[in-house]
Design a protein around this motif. Structure first.
Motif, mmCIF file in Angstrom:
data_model
loop_
_atom_site.group_PDB
_atom_site.id
_atom_site.type_symbol
_atom_site.label_atom_id
_atom_site.label_comp_id
_atom_site.label_asym_id
_atom_site.label_seq_id
_atom_site.Cartn_x
_atom_site.Cartn_y
_atom_site.Cartn_z
ATOM 1 N N SER A 192 5.181 5.266 -0.077
ATOM 2 C CA SER A 192 6.492 5.612 -0.625
ATOM 3 C C SER A 192 7.269 4.399 -1.095
ATOM 4 C CB SER A 192 7.313 6.380 0.411
ATOM 5 O OG SER A 192 7.527 5.579 1.564
ATOM 6 N N LYS A 193 6.880 3.212 -0.629
ATOM 7 C CA LYS A 193 7.651 2.022 -0.972
ATOM 8 C C LYS A 193 6.744 0.791 -0.969
ATOM 9 C CE LYS A 193 11.560 1.653 1.146
ATOM 10 N NZ LYS A 193 12.574 1.391 2.211
ATOM 11 N N ILE A 194 6.756 0.049 -2.082
ATOM 12 C CA ILE A 194 6.069 -1.235 -2.161
ATOM 13 C C ILE A 194 7.066 -2.233 -2.733
ATOM 14 C CG2 ILE A 194 4.142 -2.556 -3.112
ATOM 15 C CD1 ILE A 194 2.589 0.037 -3.382
ATOM 16 N N ASN A 195 7.483 -3.188 -1.920
ATOM 17 C CA ASN A 195 8.505 -4.150 -2.336
ATOM 18 C C ASN A 195 8.014 -5.595 -2.301
ATOM 19 O OD1 ASN A 195 10.639 -2.472 -3.063
ATOM 20 N ND2 ASN A 195 11.269 -2.201 -0.934
ATOM 21 N N SER A 196 6.731 -5.771 -2.241
ATOM 22 C CA SER A 196 6.160 -7.119 -2.276
ATOM 23 C C SER A 196 4.778 -7.028 -2.912
ATOM 24 C CB SER A 196 6.076 -7.714 -0.870
ATOM 25 O OG SER A 196 5.303 -6.881 -0.019
ATOM 26 N N GLU A 197 4.213 -8.174 -3.215
ATOM 27 C CA GLU A 197 2.950 -8.200 -3.937
ATOM 28 C C GLU A 197 1.860 -7.450 -3.167
ATOM 29 O OE1 GLU A 197 1.754 -12.045 -5.238
ATOM 30 O OE2 GLU A 197 3.514 -12.322 -6.522
ATOM 31 N N PHE A 198 1.013 -6.773 -3.951
ATOM 32 C CA PHE A 198 -0.057 -5.979 -3.340
ATOM 33 C C PHE A 198 -1.170 -5.838 -4.365
ATOM 34 C CE2 PHE A 198 -2.264 -2.439 -1.418
ATOM 35 C CZ PHE A 198 -2.037 -2.610 -0.049
ATOM 36 N N GLN A 199 -2.420 -5.816 -3.871
ATOM 37 C CA GLN A 199 -3.564 -5.643 -4.772
ATOM 38 C C GLN A 199 -4.462 -4.526 -4.244
ATOM 39 O OE1 GLN A 199 -6.537 -8.953 -5.425
ATOM 40 N NE2 GLN A 199 -5.708 -8.782 -7.516
ATOM 41 N N PHE A 200 -4.829 -3.618 -5.152
ATOM 42 C CA PHE A 200 -5.694 -2.494 -4.821
ATOM 43 C C PHE A 200 -7.087 -2.736 -5.411
ATOM 44 C CE2 PHE A 200 -1.363 -0.986 -5.259
ATOM 45 C CZ PHE A 200 -1.169 -0.105 -4.215
ATOM 46 N N SER A 201 -8.102 -2.447 -4.620
ATOM 47 C CA SER A 201 -9.471 -2.447 -5.141
ATOM 48 C C SER A 201 -9.994 -1.030 -5.297
ATOM 49 C CB SER A 201 -10.403 -3.240 -4.205
ATOM 50 O OG SER A 201 -10.391 -2.678 -2.897
ATOM 51 N N ASP A 202 -9.206 -0.074 -4.826
ATOM 52 C CA ASP A 202 -9.579 1.342 -4.897
ATOM 53 C C ASP A 202 -8.292 2.162 -4.968
ATOM 54 O OD1 ASP A 202 -10.555 3.893 -4.639
ATOM 55 O OD2 ASP A 202 -11.592 3.569 -2.747
ATOM 56 N N MET A 203 -8.195 3.028 -5.979
ATOM 57 C CA MET A 203 -6.992 3.842 -6.155
ATOM 58 C C MET A 203 -7.221 5.301 -5.779
ATOM 59 S SD MET A 203 -4.423 1.987 -7.209
ATOM 60 C CE MET A 203 -3.319 3.264 -7.838
ATOM 61 N N SER A 204 -8.332 5.606 -5.109
ATOM 62 C CA SER A 204 -8.675 7.007 -4.845
ATOM 63 C C SER A 204 -7.679 7.700 -3.922
ATOM 64 C CB SER A 204 -10.082 7.104 -4.254
ATOM 65 O OG SER A 204 -10.190 6.339 -3.061
ATOM 66 N N ASP A 205 -6.994 6.956 -3.076
ATOM 67 C CA ASP A 205 -5.951 7.550 -2.224
ATOM 68 C C ASP A 205 -4.570 7.419 -2.858
ATOM 69 O OD1 ASP A 205 -7.722 8.316 -0.189
ATOM 70 O OD2 ASP A 205 -7.613 6.344 0.760
ATOM 71 N N ASP A 206 -4.335 6.305 -3.523
ATOM 72 C CA ASP A 206 -3.003 6.050 -4.092
ATOM 73 C C ASP A 206 -2.782 6.725 -5.434
ATOM 74 O OD1 ASP A 206 -1.551 3.845 -2.311
ATOM 75 O OD2 ASP A 206 -3.697 3.423 -2.316
ATOM 76 N N LEU A 207 -3.826 6.905 -6.210
ATOM 77 C CA LEU A 207 -3.839 7.694 -7.448
ATOM 78 C C LEU A 207 -2.999 7.125 -8.587
ATOM 79 C CD1 LEU A 207 -3.675 11.333 -6.024
ATOM 80 C CD2 LEU A 207 -5.695 10.032 -6.704
ATOM 81 N N TRP A 208 -1.803 6.692 -8.302
ATOM 82 C CA TRP A 208 -0.916 6.231 -9.374
ATOM 83 C C TRP A 208 -0.024 5.085 -8.898
ATOM 84 C CZ3 TRP A 208 0.072 11.508 -7.736
ATOM 85 C CH2 TRP A 208 1.159 11.626 -6.849
ATOM 86 N N ILE A 209 0.557 4.397 -9.881
ATOM 87 C CA ILE A 209 1.617 3.421 -9.644
ATOM 88 C C ILE A 209 2.858 3.950 -10.345
ATOM 89 C CG2 ILE A 209 2.428 1.063 -9.972
ATOM 90 C CD1 ILE A 209 0.051 1.208 -8.102
ATOM 91 N N ARG A 210 3.953 4.112 -9.577
ATOM 92 C CA ARG A 210 5.188 4.655 -10.145
ATOM 93 C C ARG A 210 6.310 3.625 -10.041
ATOM 94 N NH1 ARG A 210 7.259 9.620 -7.000
ATOM 95 N NH2 ARG A 210 5.441 10.608 -7.976
ATOM 96 N N SER A 211 7.045 3.468 -11.145
ATOM 97 C CA SER A 211 8.260 2.651 -11.177
ATOM 98 C C SER A 211 9.395 3.587 -11.580
ATOM 99 C CB SER A 211 8.106 1.512 -12.186
ATOM 100 O OG SER A 211 9.336 0.848 -12.402
#
Length: 409
Positions: A192-211
Protein backbone atom coordinates in the motif's frame (compact mmCIF):
# COMPACT_ATOMS: atom_id res chain seq x y z
CA UNK A 1 22.16 -18.43 -21.23
CA UNK A 2 18.59 -18.27 -22.48
CA UNK A 3 18.37 -17.23 -26.08
CA UNK A 4 15.21 -15.78 -27.57
CA UNK A 5 14.66 -15.39 -31.30
CA UNK A 6 11.51 -13.57 -32.31
CA UNK A 7 9.82 -14.04 -35.64
CA UNK A 8 7.55 -11.05 -35.33
CA UNK A 9 7.73 -8.65 -38.23
CA UNK A 10 5.64 -5.63 -37.46
CA UNK A 11 7.52 -3.77 -40.12
CA UNK A 12 6.09 -5.93 -42.86
CA UNK A 13 3.38 -3.37 -42.34
CA UNK A 14 5.62 -0.31 -42.12
CA UNK A 15 8.52 0.21 -44.51
CA UNK A 16 11.81 1.96 -44.03
CA UNK A 17 11.85 3.98 -47.25
CA UNK A 18 12.97 7.52 -46.51
CA UNK A 19 11.28 10.72 -47.53
CA UNK A 20 13.59 13.71 -47.70
CA UNK A 21 10.69 16.08 -47.07
CA UNK A 22 10.68 15.18 -43.37
CA UNK A 23 14.34 15.34 -42.46
CA UNK A 24 14.97 11.97 -44.05
CA UNK A 25 12.74 9.98 -41.77
CA UNK A 26 9.23 9.77 -43.19
CA UNK A 27 8.57 6.08 -43.75
CA UNK A 28 6.14 5.35 -46.57
CA UNK A 29 4.17 2.30 -47.58
CA UNK A 30 5.59 0.09 -50.31
CA UNK A 31 3.92 0.02 -53.71
CA UNK A 32 4.65 -3.71 -53.86
CA UNK A 33 2.56 -4.26 -50.74
CA UNK A 34 -0.30 -2.22 -52.17
CA UNK A 35 -0.17 -4.17 -55.41
CA UNK A 36 -0.34 -7.39 -53.43
CA UNK A 37 -3.38 -5.97 -51.60
CA UNK A 38 -1.86 -6.49 -48.17
CA UNK A 39 -3.84 -5.14 -45.25
CA UNK A 40 -1.88 -2.00 -44.36
CA UNK A 41 -3.04 0.35 -41.61
CA UNK A 42 -3.00 4.05 -42.38
CA UNK A 43 -0.97 6.50 -40.36
CA UNK A 44 -0.03 10.10 -40.92
CA UNK A 45 3.29 11.70 -40.03
CA UNK A 46 2.96 14.91 -38.02
CA UNK A 47 5.41 17.18 -36.25
CA UNK A 48 3.43 17.30 -33.02
CA UNK A 49 0.50 15.13 -32.03
CA UNK A 50 -1.95 15.81 -29.19
CA UNK A 51 -4.87 13.40 -28.69
CA UNK A 52 -7.58 13.81 -26.04
CA UNK A 53 -9.63 10.68 -25.35
CA UNK A 54 -12.01 10.83 -22.42
CA UNK A 55 -9.70 10.65 -19.37
CA UNK A 56 -6.31 10.70 -21.14
CA UNK A 57 -4.27 13.17 -23.17
CA UNK A 58 -1.32 11.85 -25.16
CA UNK A 59 1.21 14.32 -26.57
CA UNK A 60 4.11 13.40 -28.89
CA UNK A 61 6.85 15.80 -29.98
CA UNK A 62 8.77 14.61 -33.03
CA UNK A 63 11.36 17.37 -32.63
CA UNK A 64 12.61 15.97 -29.32
CA UNK A 65 11.24 12.44 -29.66
CA UNK A 66 9.47 12.84 -26.32
CA UNK A 67 6.03 11.75 -25.08
CA UNK A 68 3.78 13.20 -22.36
CA UNK A 69 0.69 11.88 -20.59
CA UNK A 70 -2.06 13.84 -18.84
CA UNK A 71 -5.26 13.00 -16.97
CA UNK A 72 -8.39 14.88 -18.03
CA UNK A 73 -10.78 15.42 -15.10
CA UNK A 74 -14.43 16.27 -15.67
CA UNK A 75 -13.78 19.81 -14.51
CA UNK A 76 -10.65 21.89 -14.47
CA UNK A 77 -7.32 21.73 -16.26
CA UNK A 78 -5.38 18.68 -17.36
CA UNK A 79 -3.14 16.99 -14.78
CA UNK A 80 0.38 15.88 -15.71
CA UNK A 81 0.84 12.15 -15.01
CA UNK A 82 4.55 12.32 -15.76
CA UNK A 83 6.93 15.24 -15.33
CA UNK A 84 6.42 17.69 -18.19
CA UNK A 85 9.79 19.29 -17.59
CA UNK A 86 11.47 20.17 -20.90
CA UNK A 87 8.50 18.94 -22.97
CA UNK A 88 8.39 15.58 -21.25
CA UNK A 89 11.96 14.53 -22.00
CA UNK A 90 12.39 13.38 -18.37
CA UNK A 91 10.59 10.17 -19.35
CA UNK A 92 12.08 8.07 -22.14
CA UNK A 93 12.86 4.65 -23.55
CA UNK A 94 16.40 3.40 -24.11
CA UNK A 95 17.78 0.58 -26.26
CA UNK A 96 20.85 -1.55 -25.68
CA UNK A 97 22.21 -3.08 -28.90
CA UNK A 98 25.05 -5.41 -28.08
CA UNK A 99 27.08 -3.44 -25.55
CA UNK A 100 26.10 0.01 -26.80
CA UNK A 101 23.26 1.97 -25.23
CA UNK A 102 21.07 4.54 -26.97
CA UNK A 103 18.68 7.03 -25.35
CA UNK A 104 15.72 7.16 -27.72
CA UNK A 105 15.52 10.90 -28.25
CA UNK A 106 16.52 13.42 -30.91
CA UNK A 107 20.05 14.74 -30.55
CA UNK A 108 21.54 11.41 -29.48
CA UNK A 109 22.31 10.13 -32.98
CA UNK A 110 18.71 8.95 -33.23
CA UNK A 111 16.16 10.17 -35.80
CA UNK A 112 12.58 10.60 -34.62
CA UNK A 113 9.14 10.68 -36.18
CA UNK A 114 5.61 11.05 -34.74
CA UNK A 115 2.72 9.17 -36.38
CA UNK A 116 -1.02 9.38 -35.85
CA UNK A 117 -2.80 6.01 -36.09
CA UNK A 118 -6.47 4.92 -35.98
CA UNK A 119 -6.17 3.85 -32.33
CA UNK A 120 -3.74 6.48 -31.09
CA UNK A 121 -0.21 7.44 -32.08
CA UNK A 122 3.35 6.17 -32.42
CA UNK A 123 6.82 7.56 -31.86
CA UNK A 124 9.36 6.02 -34.23
CA UNK A 125 13.10 6.07 -33.56
CA UNK A 126 15.72 5.22 -36.17
CA UNK A 127 19.31 4.31 -35.27
CA UNK A 128 20.88 4.01 -38.74
CA UNK A 129 22.28 0.55 -39.52
CA UNK A 130 21.46 -0.62 -36.00
CA UNK A 131 17.75 -0.70 -35.20
CA UNK A 132 14.32 0.79 -35.66
CA UNK A 133 12.16 1.18 -32.53
CA UNK A 134 8.49 2.11 -32.65
CA UNK A 135 6.55 2.89 -29.48
CA UNK A 136 2.83 2.42 -30.13
CA UNK A 137 0.29 4.12 -27.85
CA UNK A 138 -3.23 2.75 -28.38
CA UNK A 139 -6.27 3.96 -26.41
CA UNK A 140 -8.79 1.46 -25.08
CA UNK A 141 -11.55 1.14 -22.47
CA UNK A 142 -11.15 -0.99 -19.36
CA UNK A 143 -14.83 -1.98 -19.34
CA UNK A 144 -16.26 -4.30 -22.02
CA UNK A 145 -18.36 -2.50 -24.63
CA UNK A 146 -17.65 0.87 -23.04
CA UNK A 147 -16.90 3.86 -25.24
CA UNK A 148 -14.89 5.57 -22.48
CA UNK A 149 -11.14 5.24 -22.96
CA UNK A 150 -9.30 5.14 -19.63
CA UNK A 151 -6.31 3.00 -20.61
CA UNK A 152 -3.37 2.88 -22.97
CA UNK A 153 -1.79 -0.21 -24.48
CA UNK A 154 1.95 0.43 -24.97
CA UNK A 155 3.71 -1.86 -27.44
CA UNK A 156 7.36 -1.32 -28.31
CA UNK A 157 8.72 -2.93 -31.47
CA UNK A 158 12.44 -3.35 -32.14
CA UNK A 159 13.76 -4.48 -35.51
CA UNK A 160 17.37 -5.41 -36.21
CA UNK A 161 18.70 -3.29 -39.09
CA UNK A 162 22.19 -4.74 -38.84
CA UNK A 163 23.66 -7.45 -41.01
CA UNK A 164 24.17 -10.02 -38.28
CA UNK A 165 22.44 -11.56 -35.30
CA UNK A 166 22.37 -9.03 -32.48
CA UNK A 167 21.23 -8.78 -28.88
CA UNK A 168 18.72 -6.08 -27.98
CA UNK A 169 17.33 -4.98 -24.62
CA UNK A 170 14.84 -2.24 -23.83
CA UNK A 171 14.11 -0.15 -20.77
CA UNK A 172 11.73 2.69 -19.96
CA UNK A 173 12.25 5.48 -17.42
CA UNK A 174 9.07 7.21 -16.28
CA UNK A 175 9.38 10.35 -14.15
CA UNK A 176 6.25 10.12 -12.04
CA UNK A 177 5.04 13.16 -10.09
CA UNK A 178 1.65 12.48 -8.49
CA UNK A 179 2.84 10.68 -5.37
CA UNK A 180 5.71 12.98 -4.47
CA UNK A 181 3.59 15.23 -2.24
CA UNK A 182 1.42 12.51 -0.71
CA UNK A 183 1.79 9.90 2.04
CA UNK A 184 2.83 7.28 -0.53
CA UNK A 185 5.09 7.82 -3.54
CA UNK A 186 4.03 4.46 -4.98
CA UNK A 187 1.77 1.52 -4.28
CA UNK A 188 1.32 -1.95 -5.79
CA UNK A 189 -1.22 -4.75 -5.54
CA UNK A 190 0.74 -6.16 -2.58
CA UNK A 191 2.13 -2.97 -1.00
CA UNK A 192 0.00 0.00 0.00
CA UNK A 193 2.94 2.34 0.49
CA UNK A 194 6.47 2.59 -0.93
CA UNK A 195 8.34 5.71 0.17
CA UNK A 196 11.94 4.71 -0.44
CA UNK A 197 13.97 3.04 -3.15
CA UNK A 198 12.96 -0.50 -4.03
CA UNK A 199 13.78 -2.99 -6.79
CA UNK A 200 11.57 -5.84 -7.99
CA UNK A 201 12.82 -8.92 -9.81
CA UNK A 202 9.32 -10.40 -9.99
CA UNK A 203 6.01 -8.54 -10.32
CA UNK A 204 3.71 -11.57 -10.11
CA UNK A 205 2.41 -10.53 -6.67
CA UNK A 206 2.68 -6.76 -7.04
CA UNK A 207 1.24 -6.64 -10.58
CA UNK A 208 1.48 -2.88 -11.01
CA UNK A 209 3.22 0.33 -9.97
CA UNK A 210 0.80 3.14 -9.10
CA UNK A 211 1.55 6.84 -8.61
CA UNK A 212 -1.44 8.86 -7.38
CA UNK A 213 -2.81 11.80 -5.43
CA UNK A 214 -6.29 13.06 -4.59
CA UNK A 215 -6.90 14.26 -8.15
CA UNK A 216 -5.44 11.65 -10.49
CA UNK A 217 -3.61 8.33 -10.75
CA UNK A 218 -1.41 6.49 -13.23
CA UNK A 219 -0.98 2.72 -12.96
CA UNK A 220 1.66 0.75 -14.90
CA UNK A 221 0.37 -2.82 -15.36
CA UNK A 222 3.52 -4.96 -15.52
CA UNK A 223 2.34 -8.52 -14.93
CA UNK A 224 -0.63 -10.46 -16.18
CA UNK A 225 -2.12 -12.06 -19.25
CA UNK A 226 -0.54 -10.71 -22.44
CA UNK A 227 1.94 -8.47 -20.61
CA UNK A 228 5.67 -8.80 -21.19
CA UNK A 229 7.18 -9.65 -17.82
CA UNK A 230 10.00 -7.26 -16.89
CA UNK A 231 13.47 -8.42 -15.99
CA UNK A 232 13.65 -5.74 -13.31
CA UNK A 233 11.52 -2.85 -12.01
CA UNK A 234 13.32 -0.12 -10.06
CA UNK A 235 11.85 2.69 -7.95
CA UNK A 236 14.52 5.27 -7.23
CA UNK A 237 15.56 8.90 -7.50
CA UNK A 238 14.93 10.05 -11.06
CA UNK A 239 18.42 11.49 -11.56
CA UNK A 240 20.09 8.29 -10.40
CA UNK A 241 17.92 6.25 -12.78
CA UNK A 242 18.62 8.53 -15.74
CA UNK A 243 22.35 8.76 -15.07
CA UNK A 244 22.97 5.21 -13.92
CA UNK A 245 26.26 3.77 -15.17
CA UNK A 246 24.76 0.28 -15.35
CA UNK A 247 22.00 -0.83 -17.71
CA UNK A 248 19.98 -2.27 -14.83
CA UNK A 249 20.12 0.42 -12.12
CA UNK A 250 21.81 -0.35 -8.84
CA UNK A 251 19.15 0.27 -6.19
CA UNK A 252 19.59 0.17 -2.43
CA UNK A 253 16.27 -0.83 -0.90
CA UNK A 254 15.20 1.64 1.76
CA UNK A 255 17.32 4.54 0.49
CA UNK A 256 15.67 7.98 0.29
CA UNK A 257 14.32 9.25 -3.04
CA UNK A 258 16.33 12.43 -2.51
CA UNK A 259 19.81 13.03 -3.94
CA UNK A 260 22.35 15.83 -4.13
CA UNK A 261 20.73 17.02 -7.36
CA UNK A 262 17.04 16.66 -6.53
CA UNK A 263 14.77 16.36 -3.50
CA UNK A 264 12.09 13.69 -3.18
CA UNK A 265 12.17 13.09 -6.95
CA UNK A 266 11.01 9.52 -7.51
CA UNK A 267 10.71 7.66 -10.80
CA UNK A 268 10.14 4.20 -12.26
CA UNK A 269 12.61 2.26 -14.41
CA UNK A 270 11.44 -0.92 -16.17
CA UNK A 271 14.04 -3.22 -17.73
CA UNK A 272 12.88 -5.99 -20.05
CA UNK A 273 14.89 -9.08 -20.97
CA UNK A 274 17.31 -9.48 -23.85
CA UNK A 275 16.18 -10.66 -27.30
CA UNK A 276 18.59 -12.03 -29.90
CA UNK A 277 17.41 -11.07 -33.37
CA UNK A 278 18.47 -12.09 -36.85
CA UNK A 279 18.69 -9.29 -39.46
CA UNK A 280 15.30 -7.72 -40.22
CA UNK A 281 13.56 -9.68 -37.46
CA UNK A 282 11.39 -7.95 -34.88
CA UNK A 283 10.84 -8.27 -31.14
CA UNK A 284 7.95 -6.69 -29.23
CA UNK A 285 7.22 -5.97 -25.57
CA UNK A 286 3.91 -4.72 -24.24
CA UNK A 287 2.22 -3.43 -21.12
CA UNK A 288 -0.79 -1.33 -20.13
CA UNK A 289 -1.29 2.01 -18.40
CA UNK A 290 -4.52 2.72 -16.54
CA UNK A 291 -5.54 6.30 -15.71
CA UNK A 292 -8.09 7.65 -13.22
CA UNK A 293 -9.28 11.11 -12.19
CA UNK A 294 -11.44 12.82 -9.57
CA UNK A 295 -10.36 10.56 -6.71
CA UNK A 296 -11.27 7.31 -8.47
CA UNK A 297 -9.02 4.24 -8.47
CA UNK A 298 -7.48 3.07 -11.77
CA UNK A 299 -9.23 0.07 -13.30
CA UNK A 300 -6.13 -2.12 -13.50
CA UNK A 301 -7.17 -4.79 -10.97
CA UNK A 302 -10.48 -5.65 -12.61
CA UNK A 303 -9.05 -5.23 -16.10
CA UNK A 304 -6.29 -7.78 -15.44
CA UNK A 305 -8.83 -10.20 -13.99
CA UNK A 306 -11.21 -9.79 -16.92
CA UNK A 307 -8.39 -10.11 -19.43
CA UNK A 308 -7.15 -13.30 -17.80
CA UNK A 309 -10.62 -14.82 -17.79
CA UNK A 310 -11.48 -13.69 -21.30
CA UNK A 311 -14.38 -11.57 -20.07
CA UNK A 312 -13.46 -8.45 -22.00
CA UNK A 313 -13.77 -7.55 -25.64
CA UNK A 314 -10.00 -7.11 -25.59
CA UNK A 315 -8.99 -10.68 -26.29
CA UNK A 316 -7.18 -9.35 -29.34
CA UNK A 317 -4.96 -7.37 -26.98
CA UNK A 318 -3.99 -10.35 -24.82
CA UNK A 319 -1.16 -11.42 -27.13
CA UNK A 320 0.57 -8.09 -27.42
CA UNK A 321 3.72 -9.48 -29.00
CA UNK A 322 1.70 -10.67 -32.02
CA UNK A 323 -0.48 -7.67 -32.94
CA UNK A 324 -3.86 -8.47 -34.42
CA UNK A 325 -5.55 -5.07 -34.18
CA UNK A 326 -6.39 -2.69 -37.00
CA UNK A 327 -3.15 -0.86 -36.29
CA UNK A 328 -1.00 -3.93 -36.90
CA UNK A 329 -2.40 -6.94 -38.76
CA UNK A 330 -0.89 -10.36 -38.08
CA UNK A 331 2.75 -10.00 -39.09
CA UNK A 332 4.69 -11.92 -41.70
CA UNK A 333 8.40 -12.28 -42.30
CA UNK A 334 9.90 -9.08 -43.62
CA UNK A 335 11.91 -9.35 -46.82
CA UNK A 336 14.67 -7.00 -47.86
CA UNK A 337 12.42 -5.65 -50.61
CA UNK A 338 9.60 -4.95 -48.13
CA UNK A 339 12.09 -3.10 -45.97
CA UNK A 340 12.62 -0.63 -48.81
CA UNK A 341 16.27 -1.50 -49.39
CA UNK A 342 18.00 -0.58 -52.62
CA UNK A 343 19.38 -3.23 -54.96
CA UNK A 344 22.89 -2.65 -53.62
CA UNK A 345 21.68 -2.93 -50.04
CA UNK A 346 19.77 -6.11 -50.86
CA UNK A 347 22.96 -7.55 -52.31
CA UNK A 348 24.66 -6.80 -48.99
CA UNK A 349 21.97 -8.71 -47.13
CA UNK A 350 21.91 -11.68 -49.48
CA UNK A 351 24.54 -13.40 -51.49
CA UNK A 352 23.46 -16.24 -53.79
CA UNK A 353 20.22 -16.41 -51.84
CA UNK A 354 21.91 -16.70 -48.43
CA UNK A 355 22.31 -14.03 -45.74
CA UNK A 356 25.49 -12.02 -46.11
CA UNK A 357 28.22 -13.11 -43.69
CA UNK A 358 30.91 -10.65 -42.72
CA UNK A 359 32.86 -11.00 -39.51
CA UNK A 360 32.91 -7.80 -37.47
CA UNK A 361 34.58 -6.91 -34.19
CA UNK A 362 31.27 -7.31 -32.40
CA UNK A 363 30.94 -10.88 -33.66
CA UNK A 364 34.23 -11.67 -31.96
CA UNK A 365 32.74 -10.80 -28.58
CA UNK A 366 32.50 -13.93 -26.36
CA UNK A 367 28.89 -13.14 -25.42
CA UNK A 368 27.91 -12.91 -29.08
CA UNK A 369 29.68 -16.19 -29.89
CA UNK A 370 27.95 -17.90 -26.98
CA UNK A 371 24.53 -16.65 -28.15
CA UNK A 372 25.30 -17.98 -31.62
CA UNK A 373 26.29 -21.38 -30.22
CA UNK A 374 23.14 -21.46 -28.09
CA UNK A 375 20.94 -20.72 -31.08
CA UNK A 376 22.62 -23.38 -33.20
CA UNK A 377 22.15 -25.90 -30.39
CA UNK A 378 18.52 -24.87 -30.01
CA UNK A 379 17.81 -25.34 -33.71
CA UNK A 380 19.64 -28.66 -33.81
CA UNK A 381 17.60 -30.04 -30.90
CA UNK A 382 14.24 -28.72 -32.09
CA UNK A 383 11.90 -31.66 -32.20
CA UNK A 384 9.48 -29.93 -34.57
CA UNK A 385 11.92 -29.97 -37.45
CA UNK A 386 15.14 -28.24 -38.30
CA UNK A 387 15.33 -25.14 -40.48
CA UNK A 388 18.21 -26.44 -42.57
CA UNK A 389 18.80 -23.16 -44.39
CA UNK A 390 19.06 -21.13 -41.19
CA UNK A 391 21.22 -23.79 -39.54
CA UNK A 392 23.57 -23.80 -42.51
CA UNK A 393 23.82 -20.02 -42.44
CA UNK A 394 24.55 -19.92 -38.72
CA UNK A 395 27.17 -22.65 -39.03
CA UNK A 396 28.77 -20.74 -41.88
CA UNK A 397 28.87 -17.61 -39.74
CA UNK A 398 30.36 -19.55 -36.82
CA UNK A 399 33.01 -21.05 -39.11
CA UNK A 400 33.95 -17.56 -40.34
CA UNK A 401 34.26 -16.26 -36.78
CA UNK A 402 36.36 -19.19 -35.62
CA UNK A 403 38.56 -18.90 -38.69
CA UNK A 404 39.22 -15.25 -37.94
CA UNK A 405 40.08 -16.19 -34.36
CA UNK A 406 42.37 -18.93 -35.62
CA UNK A 407 40.38 -21.61 -33.75
CA UNK A 408 39.50 -25.02 -35.15
CA UNK A 409 35.92 -26.10 -34.72
Amino acid sequence: MKVKFCAFAFFAVFSFALNAQNEGLSFVFQEEAENEKKEIPAYSVEKNIVIDRDEIRLALDSTSGSFSLYALPEKGREIALLSNYDSGSASFFALKAGRKEYILARGTGVKTEARRTPLGAQMAYLIPDVAQVVVDFSFLPSIPNSTKDDMLRITVYTINLGKNIQSFALKGVFDTVLGENTLAHFSTAARSKINSEFQFSDMSDDLWIRSSNANAAIQFLLDGEGISRPFSVSLANKESLSNSSSWVPSVKNGKSFSSVLSYNNSAVCVNWGTAYLDPLKTDAIGFFISVATDGELPAGKKFLSDLKNGKTMLGIYSKIAVPTTDVAPAPTHLTAQEAGLSESEIHDYTKDGSPFVEVTEEQLDPEYIQSLLDHIASLSSDGTGVDKEELARLNSELDSILAKLGVDR
